[in-house]
Each structure stands twice: as structure tokens, then as C-alpha cells.
Design a protein around this motif. Sequence first.
Motif, PDB file in Angstrom:
ATOM      1  N   ILE A 297     -14.056  -5.269  -0.904  1.00  0.00           N
ATOM      2  CA  ILE A 297     -12.708  -4.811  -0.541  1.00  0.00           C
ATOM      3  C   ILE A 297     -11.807  -5.048  -1.740  1.00  0.00           C
ATOM      4  N   GLY A 298     -10.951  -4.084  -2.012  1.00  0.00           N
ATOM      5  CA  GLY A 298     -10.004  -4.227  -3.110  1.00  0.00           C
ATOM      6  C   GLY A 298      -8.794  -5.051  -2.708  1.00  0.00           C
ATOM      7  N   GLN A 299      -7.942  -5.309  -3.648  1.00  0.00           N
ATOM      8  CA  GLN A 299      -6.721  -6.060  -3.388  1.00  0.00           C
ATOM      9  C   GLN A 299      -5.761  -5.229  -2.542  1.00  0.00           C
ATOM     10  N   LYS A 300      -4.709  -5.881  -2.035  1.00  0.00           N
ATOM     11  CA  LYS A 300      -3.710  -5.167  -1.238  1.00  0.00           C
ATOM     12  C   LYS A 300      -2.826  -4.318  -2.154  1.00  0.00           C
ATOM     13  N   TYR A 301      -2.674  -3.045  -1.758  1.00  0.00           N
ATOM     14  CA  TYR A 301      -1.815  -2.126  -2.504  1.00  0.00           C
ATOM     15  C   TYR A 301      -0.646  -1.718  -1.617  1.00  0.00           C
ATOM     16  N   LEU A 302       0.534  -1.653  -2.220  1.00  0.00           N
ATOM     17  CA  LEU A 302       1.736  -1.172  -1.546  1.00  0.00           C
ATOM     18  C   LEU A 302       2.031   0.237  -2.047  1.00  0.00           C
ATOM     19  N   VAL A 303       2.009   1.192  -1.113  1.00  0.00           N
ATOM     20  CA  VAL A 303       2.259   2.589  -1.468  1.00  0.00           C
ATOM     21  C   VAL A 303       3.603   2.994  -0.875  1.00  0.00           C
ATOM     22  N   ASN A 304       4.576   3.178  -1.734  1.00  0.00           N
ATOM     23  CA  ASN A 304       5.924   3.527  -1.290  1.00  0.00           C
ATOM     24  C   ASN A 304       6.010   4.966  -0.819  1.00  0.00           C
ATOM     25  N   LYS A 305       7.136   5.291  -0.209  1.00  0.00           N
ATOM     26  CA  LYS A 305       7.372   6.667   0.208  1.00  0.00           C
ATOM     27  C   LYS A 305       7.333   7.590  -1.007  1.00  0.00           C
TER      28      LYS A 305
END
Length: 574
Positions: A297-305
Amino acid sequence: MNEQRNLYLAIGISIAIIIFFQMLIPTQPINPPTSIDDETIEPAKSISDSNQDINEIKSRDDVISANNRVTFKTNSIQGSINLKGGVLDDLTLSKYKESLDINSENIHLLSPNGTLNPYFIETGWINNNEIEVPNQNTIWKSNSSSLSPSNPVTLEWTNSKNITFKKIFTIDDNYMFSITQEIENKSNEEIEIYPYRVIKRINTPDTIGFFILHEGLISLVDDELLEKNYDDLAEDCTKSLQNLKKSFCDKNSTNGGWLGFTDKYWMSALIPEADQSIRVEHRHSNKGRDNYSSGYIGQKYLVNKNDSLVYNGKLFVGAKKLDILSEYDENLSIPRFTDAIDWGWFSFLTKPVSYAINWFYGYAGNFGLAIIAFTILMRLLLFPLAQASFKSMAKMKKLQPDMQRLKETYPNDRQKMQQELMALYKREGANPVAGCLPILVQIPIFFSLYKVLFVTIEMYHAPFYGWIHDLSAPDPLGLMTLFGLIPWNVPPLLSIIDIGILPIIMGFTMWLQQKLNPAPADPTQARIFALLPFIFTFVLAGFAAGLVLYWSVNNILSIAQQWFIQRRILAKNG
């Protein structure tokens, strides 16, 4: 009498061990994690955890034809990607068959869920939000019906919140896929997401179960090579869960490497990008059938609007061919990828032997000729040692009349006879144990070649000439079939005396070489040594033909060298 009895006992035990060892040698024919960074994540449903009814198992062709697919075909592999789930679950090796039979099927490496032994690769996403992500029932849309080295394929699916997920597949001419997972967030909210990739294998596969070969889990993480067979994987992962502590089944965040499952000749391996922070997971469960998985599993990514995410990685599925693994190691910077081949504890010997034989093959075009060339190279490298040994043995043979006179002079005084013999050896510069030195040096070379023939795919179904169609298998023409004149399946109990032509040649050369050496002074030892060519003929009859070829050629070269040295010494003293 006691010494004689002990000698017989030692020889008997040695022969029993050799035969037992020979009987052991098989004849050659062949969930994503729920926590990252201490945060709880609800994983995507794993189809490898499904408790499928045995009555629901269908044929491979029926399962493959049940859903729309993207097909692929190169010089090395062919298969398809299932548009239901976007799973790579159908892959056949175009260059390798299950047997030498012309009608034999090609090796089916990957198979879809619903077949007898599913083996497939998933890629997907896990999230903490109440956001719908694609799962194994998702029907993907493809921009093309076929994947090729010159034609990448993009799978696409959009959820109800206008978040688009993509999987982009590319492939080379051999066994390497590149898989890109993309997210385009056109929703009105930001999302937190974790990409994952996992290889799943349902049911424990048939393995050879021989101690010199590893089959099962394999990974290289933090430059540490890990190998676990299926039984150990199941046991260790169970203990890890019971004790609520992490083991190799749940490895902390790391960068790069590769991991997957290996068979004798084939492997599937996930290869993350070197700069990606990942958590490696190896799992086993049993809900009616054994389920094995190896992934990350990869790291946590934050994908903005109105933003996007691109997550890259590679996948190897194919034959563990040394030159191909070396090329990937060098050109794609995959660390220690050639260690996917089980070189064993003596890799410092087996690796050079394999590279040397492959180098000779590049010029000879035949692995049998390459083995012969390798044998000649070994004789040249060991020439000084063999030369000194054969000179000493020639002197020993020349001294046999003197040794016989000493035996007749001191028939009842063994101590005195030994003293006079040692004085004779010293005076003439002869060494009675010098003949053992070349054999001792040959033992690690012999074992290394045996290991190479056993584990490397280059020798798989590699022909020589005449009746030898597979150098990795024993000589197919044996005494029990009158060397092929009577075709029948020899029962296992009779296989030990089903000696082939090549082992007979090896035994004859060993007997001839023995005739050039001085006979042991002790009559009992002389009789036992006279039996050794016959014993080794029976023992080596079940070994790979390539190994027997090496030993036969080595004997012939030794005979030539001994004969030449003895001629020179006799001429000099004549």
C-alpha cells in the motif's frame, strides 16, 4: 580385521546416503492492510477472500470468456485484462510448454478467480472518506481492445461524485508491465486515498518440495532478500495475527524493492518506484481454500478539488531468464533482480557458472556445447593442480613393483612396511594422496553446475544432439526400455537400474581413468575402488543429462592428460 570391517561399513553407509539422496531428487519432466500510519482504513473487498463453492469452479476458457477483456500478445506472452475489476488474471507464456510433447499446452501462469487455481494481480485504491472507489465488480471502460508494446491501454471509471479513476497499462516485448493509477478529482471536495497493488494466489500450488529450491514468497525490501515457502507463510502470518504484533507479514514503511511469488522457473513480482514510501504486506487466510497474497500500500495522498494524482509502478510476470533479469536490473534500476533465481548459499559459485555457460551459449548456440566448453575452461583453470596430481600418480604407478617387493619383504610387519613405503615416497617425490586434490576441487564445481541445471530456465527443455532432448532431465533412453526400443513407463522401483547411454559412457570413462591410476596397496581397498565406476554409473543415471555430460567430458580430458604425463615420465625413465 577391524580396519577392514570399518572400511566396508563406511563404504556401505556412503553408498546408502548417495542412493537415498538420489531418490530425493525429483525427475525433471516441472488482503490489502487495514492500517497505515496508525490510521484505520476500510480495505477494498478482496476477491481472494471469497469462500467460493467448489461446485462453482469452471474451466479456464469458460471463466475468461464470461467478461469483456483487453487482450495482449507479444513475442513472450499472451493473455488478457478483465474489464470486470480491471484485474490482470490471464497470462500464458508463449515460449514455454508444459512438456516436450508437441501437443503440450503452453504454460498458463495467471488464471482468473473462479478457476481451479486462481492467480492474478489487482490494483486499486483505499480511502477514509465516504467516497465510492472501484472494486472487483466494477466494469471499466477501455480506450482500446488490445494492448501491445506500441499501444498502451487506458481503463477508466467515474463515480457518482465525478471522480475519475484510471489504470494505464503498457507492456514491453518480454515480461514487464508498467501500470499507472490516476485519479482526476472533479468533485466539490478533497479526498484522502491510498493506492495499493497485490498479487493473489488461491490454493497452495504444486511444488517440487526439494530443499535446494525455494518456491513461494519472495521479496527484496530494504536490500534484504526474504524467502518463505507456503507452509511457513501460513504459519508465521497466523502467529503474527494471534500475537497482535508485526512480523515480515506486516512490514513497516520502506522505499523501493520488489515482492511477489516465485516458482521454479516463473515469477510474478510487483516493483514500486524507488522513491515511493510503501508498506509491504504478505497475507494468508483459509476460508475453505488457502488464500495467499503479497502486495503493498502506498502512502496517504490528498487530492484537492480539480486536482489529480498519478501513481506509477511496474509488474514482472514471466520466466526467470538470467539475461532478461540482468537487463531489467541494469536498465530499470531494479535492485538485485537476478536474485529472483535461487542461487543458494553458494551463489558466489553458482552465479559465475551460470554466466559462463550462458556466455558460451551465445557463441555455440547449443547448451550442450556450452557445457562442454565450460568443462574445457575448468580443465584449463585447474591444469596446474591436475598436472601436479597426475605426475604424482604416474610416479606412484611407476613405483608399484617396488611397493610390491616391500609387501613381500615385510609380510608380517605392517609398521615396518609403512615406514619403508613412506621413505620410498619421499625419496621418489611421490604423494599417495595427491590424486584426491583434483576431485576435491571438482566437488563444488560439480554441485554448482547441478544447481544451475536444476534452477535456471535456460536449461529447461534445452536439447543437445541425438536422443538428448532436455539437458535438465535424465538421459531418456535406459536399459529397461532397451534404449528406447521398447516404449513403456518404467516403474519407480526399477528406475534406479534404468541406466541411460550417457551415464554408461560416463561410467566407462571413469573405469578407464581408474585403470591409468595406481591400484591401492591394500587388496580390499583395491576391490572397493574397482566398484566405484559402477556405483557412480547407477547414482548419476538419475541426474540431469547436462551434469552427466560435464562429468563424462571431464573424465575424457583427464584421461588424455594422464596418458600424456605417464608417457613422458616413462619415456624419461626408460
